[in-house]
Design a protein around this motif. Structure first.
Motif, PDB file in Angstrom:
ATOM      1  N   ALA A 205      49.520  41.931  27.010  1.00 24.61           N
ATOM      2  CA  ALA A 205      50.324  42.224  28.199  1.00 24.61           C
ATOM      3  C   ALA A 205      49.447  42.726  29.340  1.00 24.61           C
ATOM      4  O   ALA A 205      49.639  42.340  30.502  1.00 24.61           O
ATOM      5  CB  ALA A 205      51.409  43.247  27.860  1.00 24.61           C
ATOM      6  N   CYS A 206      48.465  43.559  29.031  1.00 29.87           N
ATOM      7  CA  CYS A 206      47.537  44.046  30.064  1.00 29.87           C
ATOM      8  C   CYS A 206      46.760  42.886  30.681  1.00 29.87           C
ATOM      9  O   CYS A 206      46.563  42.845  31.900  1.00 29.87           O
ATOM     10  CB  CYS A 206      46.574  45.066  29.480  1.00 29.87           C
ATOM     11  SG  CYS A 206      47.328  46.655  29.120  1.00 29.87           S
ATOM     12  N   CYS A 207      46.308  41.961  29.856  1.00 33.93           N
ATOM     13  CA  CYS A 207      45.591  40.790  30.376  1.00 33.93           C
ATOM     14  C   CYS A 207      46.494  39.951  31.274  1.00 33.93           C
ATOM     15  O   CYS A 207      46.078  39.506  32.348  1.00 33.93           O
ATOM     16  CB  CYS A 207      45.067  39.932  29.228  1.00 33.93           C
ATOM     17  SG  CYS A 207      43.647  40.627  28.387  1.00 33.93           S
ATOM     18  N   ALA A 208      47.727  39.731  30.863  1.00 30.74           N
ATOM     19  CA  ALA A 208      48.656  38.933  31.671  1.00 30.74           C
ATOM     20  C   ALA A 208      48.960  39.624  32.995  1.00 30.74           C
ATOM     21  O   ALA A 208      48.974  38.979  34.054  1.00 30.74           O
ATOM     22  CB  ALA A 208      49.944  38.684  30.891  1.00 30.74           C
ATOM     23  N   LEU A 209      49.180  40.923  32.965  1.00 27.76           N
ATOM     24  CA  LEU A 209      49.451  41.661  34.205  1.00 27.76           C
ATOM     25  C   LEU A 209      48.245  41.658  35.138  1.00 27.76           C
ATOM     26  O   LEU A 209      48.395  41.524  36.356  1.00 27.76           O
ATOM     27  CB  LEU A 209      49.875  43.091  33.889  1.00 27.76           C
ATOM     28  CG  LEU A 209      51.252  43.241  33.247  1.00 27.76           C
ATOM     29  CD1 LEU A 209      51.473  44.684  32.812  1.00 27.76           C
ATOM     30  CD2 LEU A 209      52.339  42.792  34.199  1.00 27.76           C
ATOM     31  N   THR A 210      47.055  41.785  34.569  1.00 34.87           N
ATOM     32  CA  THR A 210      45.846  41.744  35.389  1.00 34.87           C
ATOM     33  C   THR A 210      45.668  40.375  36.013  1.00 34.87           C
ATOM     34  O   THR A 210      45.307  40.257  37.188  1.00 34.87           O
ATOM     35  CB  THR A 210      44.611  42.112  34.547  1.00 34.87           C
ATOM     36  OG1 THR A 210      44.808  43.395  33.978  1.00 34.87           O
ATOM     37  CG2 THR A 210      43.352  42.107  35.390  1.00 34.87           C
ATOM     38  N   LEU A 211      45.933  39.332  35.265  1.00 35.15           N
ATOM     39  CA  LEU A 211      45.824  37.975  35.802  1.00 35.15           C
ATOM     40  C   LEU A 211      46.779  37.767  36.962  1.00 35.15           C
ATOM     41  O   LEU A 211      46.421  37.190  37.990  1.00 35.15           O
ATOM     42  CB  LEU A 211      46.084  36.953  34.693  1.00 35.15           C
ATOM     43  CG  LEU A 211      45.898  35.499  35.075  1.00 35.15           C
ATOM     44  CD1 LEU A 211      44.461  35.232  35.502  1.00 35.15           C
ATOM     45  CD2 LEU A 211      46.274  34.605  33.913  1.00 35.15           C
ATOM     46  N   VAL A 212      47.987  38.264  36.831  1.00 36.13           N
ATOM     47  CA  VAL A 212      48.966  38.155  37.921  1.00 36.13           C
ATOM     48  C   VAL A 212      48.507  38.967  39.127  1.00 36.13           C
ATOM     49  O   VAL A 212      48.619  38.523  40.273  1.00 36.13           O
ATOM     50  CB  VAL A 212      50.365  38.625  37.441  1.00 36.13           C
ATOM     51  CG1 VAL A 212      51.317  38.789  38.603  1.00 36.13           C
ATOM     52  CG2 VAL A 212      50.921  37.632  36.430  1.00 36.13           C
ATOM     53  N   ALA A 213      47.947  40.143  38.887  1.00 33.74           N
ATOM     54  CA  ALA A 213      47.544  41.024  39.987  1.00 33.74           C
ATOM     55  C   ALA A 213      46.355  40.484  40.763  1.00 33.74           C
ATOM     56  O   ALA A 213      46.261  40.711  41.972  1.00 33.74           O
ATOM     57  CB  ALA A 213      47.227  42.416  39.455  1.00 33.74           C
ATOM     58  N   ILE A 214      45.434  39.764  40.111  1.00 35.54           N
ATOM     59  CA  ILE A 214      44.227  39.328  40.800  1.00 35.54           C
ATOM     60  C   ILE A 214      44.253  37.858  41.197  1.00 35.54           C
ATOM     61  O   ILE A 214      43.306  37.386  41.807  1.00 35.54           O
ATOM     62  CB  ILE A 214      42.962  39.594  39.961  1.00 35.54           C
ATOM     63  CG1 ILE A 214      42.944  38.741  38.691  1.00 35.54           C
ATOM     64  CG2 ILE A 214      42.792  41.048  39.656  1.00 35.54           C
ATOM     65  CD1 ILE A 214      41.618  38.746  37.973  1.00 35.54           C
ATOM     66  N   ARG A 215      45.298  37.141  40.876  1.00 40.78           N
ATOM     67  CA  ARG A 215      45.323  35.730  41.227  1.00 40.78           C
ATOM     68  C   ARG A 215      45.277  35.560  42.737  1.00 40.78           C
ATOM     69  O   ARG A 215      45.811  36.372  43.470  1.00 40.78           O
ATOM     70  CB  ARG A 215      46.529  35.026  40.616  1.00 40.78           C
ATOM     71  CG  ARG A 215      47.857  35.351  41.260  1.00 40.78           C
ATOM     72  CD  ARG A 215      48.957  34.504  40.668  1.00 40.78           C
ATOM     73  NE  ARG A 215      50.303  34.769  40.919  1.00 40.78           N
ATOM     74  CZ  ARG A 215      50.899  35.315  41.952  1.00 40.78           C
ATOM     75  NH1 ARG A 215      50.212  35.748  42.927  1.00 40.78           N
ATOM     76  NH2 ARG A 215      52.186  35.471  42.055  1.00 40.78           N
ATOM     77  N   PRO A 216      44.611  34.514  43.158  1.00 44.54           N
ATOM     78  CA  PRO A 216      44.528  34.300  44.620  1.00 44.54           C
ATOM     79  C   PRO A 216      45.917  34.051  45.209  1.00 44.54           C
ATOM     80  O   PRO A 216      46.748  33.388  44.624  1.00 44.54           O
ATOM     81  CB  PRO A 216      43.669  33.051  44.736  1.00 44.54           C
ATOM     82  CG  PRO A 216      42.992  32.873  43.426  1.00 44.54           C
ATOM     83  CD  PRO A 216      43.867  33.542  42.407  1.00 44.54           C
ATOM     84  N   ARG A 217      46.110  34.627  46.354  1.00 40.22           N
ATOM     85  CA  ARG A 217      47.395  34.451  47.032  1.00 40.22           C
ATOM     86  C   ARG A 217      47.220  33.462  48.166  1.00 40.22           C
ATOM     87  O   ARG A 217      46.161  33.386  48.785  1.00 40.22           O
ATOM     88  CB  ARG A 217      47.868  35.783  47.572  1.00 40.22           C
ATOM     89  CG  ARG A 217      48.284  36.717  46.439  1.00 40.22           C
ATOM     90  CD  ARG A 217      48.569  38.108  46.951  1.00 40.22           C
ATOM     91  NE  ARG A 217      49.044  38.982  45.902  1.00 40.22           N
ATOM     92  CZ  ARG A 217      48.290  39.554  44.995  1.00 40.22           C
ATOM     93  NH1 ARG A 217      47.011  39.317  44.946  1.00 40.22           N
ATOM     94  NH2 ARG A 217      48.803  40.352  44.090  1.00 40.22           N
ATOM     95  N   ALA A 218      48.263  32.702  48.438  1.00 37.20           N
ATOM     96  CA  ALA A 218      48.206  31.716  49.521  1.00 37.20           C
ATOM     97  C   ALA A 218      48.099  32.443  50.859  1.00 37.20           C
ATOM     98  O   ALA A 218      48.729  33.472  51.075  1.00 37.20           O
ATOM     99  CB  ALA A 218      49.454  30.843  49.495  1.00 37.20           C
ATOM    100  N   ALA A 219      47.292  31.903  51.745  1.00 38.19           N
ATOM    101  CA  ALA A 219      47.126  32.513  53.067  1.00 38.19           C
ATOM    102  C   ALA A 219      48.393  32.305  53.870  1.00 38.19           C
ATOM    103  O   ALA A 219      49.010  31.242  53.858  1.00 38.19           O
ATOM    104  CB  ALA A 219      45.944  31.872  53.780  1.00 38.19           C
ATOM    105  N   VAL A 220      48.796  33.359  54.552  1.00 35.93           N
ATOM    106  CA  VAL A 220      49.992  33.289  55.394  1.00 35.93           C
ATOM    107  C   VAL A 220      49.554  32.857  56.781  1.00 35.93           C
ATOM    108  O   VAL A 220      48.675  33.465  57.394  1.00 35.93           O
ATOM    109  CB  VAL A 220      50.701  34.662  55.437  1.00 35.93           C
ATOM    110  CG1 VAL A 220      51.902  34.591  56.362  1.00 35.93           C
ATOM    111  CG2 VAL A 220      51.098  35.100  54.046  1.00 35.93           C
ATOM    112  N   ALA A 221      50.158  31.794  57.277  1.00 33.36           N
ATOM    113  CA  ALA A 221      49.763  31.287  58.608  1.00 33.36           C
ATOM    114  C   ALA A 221      50.621  31.843  59.698  1.00 33.36           C
ATOM    115  O   ALA A 221      51.702  32.241  59.590  1.00 33.36           O
ATOM    116  CB  ALA A 221      49.836  29.765  58.606  1.00 33.36           C
TER     117      ALA A 221
END
Length: 100
Positions: free
Chosen positions: A84-100
């Protein structure tokens, strides 16, 4: 799946894959630490030293806590917590789409 594997060769493969999954978080974490240390004007050697100072007790507390949790419940629970910690970390650090 590690606690439920019965075949030794499957267990060995799963342990290697789990080690790779846990280890994959080190590079981004250390890069973030380096960026924060630089932004705050802290020398890189001090940032590295603080990482080592925090890592050792974290490793000891994590090992003791995981062992105590497994002893009080089942061996599977600490593995599930780590997953669960690995999954939460993956969600937290995944690249986010740039807002235009």
């Amino acid at each position: 799946i590690i606690p439920w594997l019965g075949q030794p060769w499957l267990l060995a493969g799963a342990v290697v894959l789990a080690g790779m999954a846990y280890g994959s978080f080190w590079a981004p974490a250390l890069a973030q630490l380096s960026d924060v240390a630089e932004a705050r004007g802290l020398d890189h050697a001090y940032g590295f030293a603080l990482t080592n100072i925090a890592w050792a007790p974290g490793q000891a507390i994590g090992a003791a806590g995981g062992g105590a949790l497994a002893g009080a419940t089942a061996d599977a629970l600490p593995y599930l917590v780590l997953a669960a910690c690995c999954a939460l970390t993956l969600v937290a650090i995944r690249p986010r789409a740039a807002v235009a």
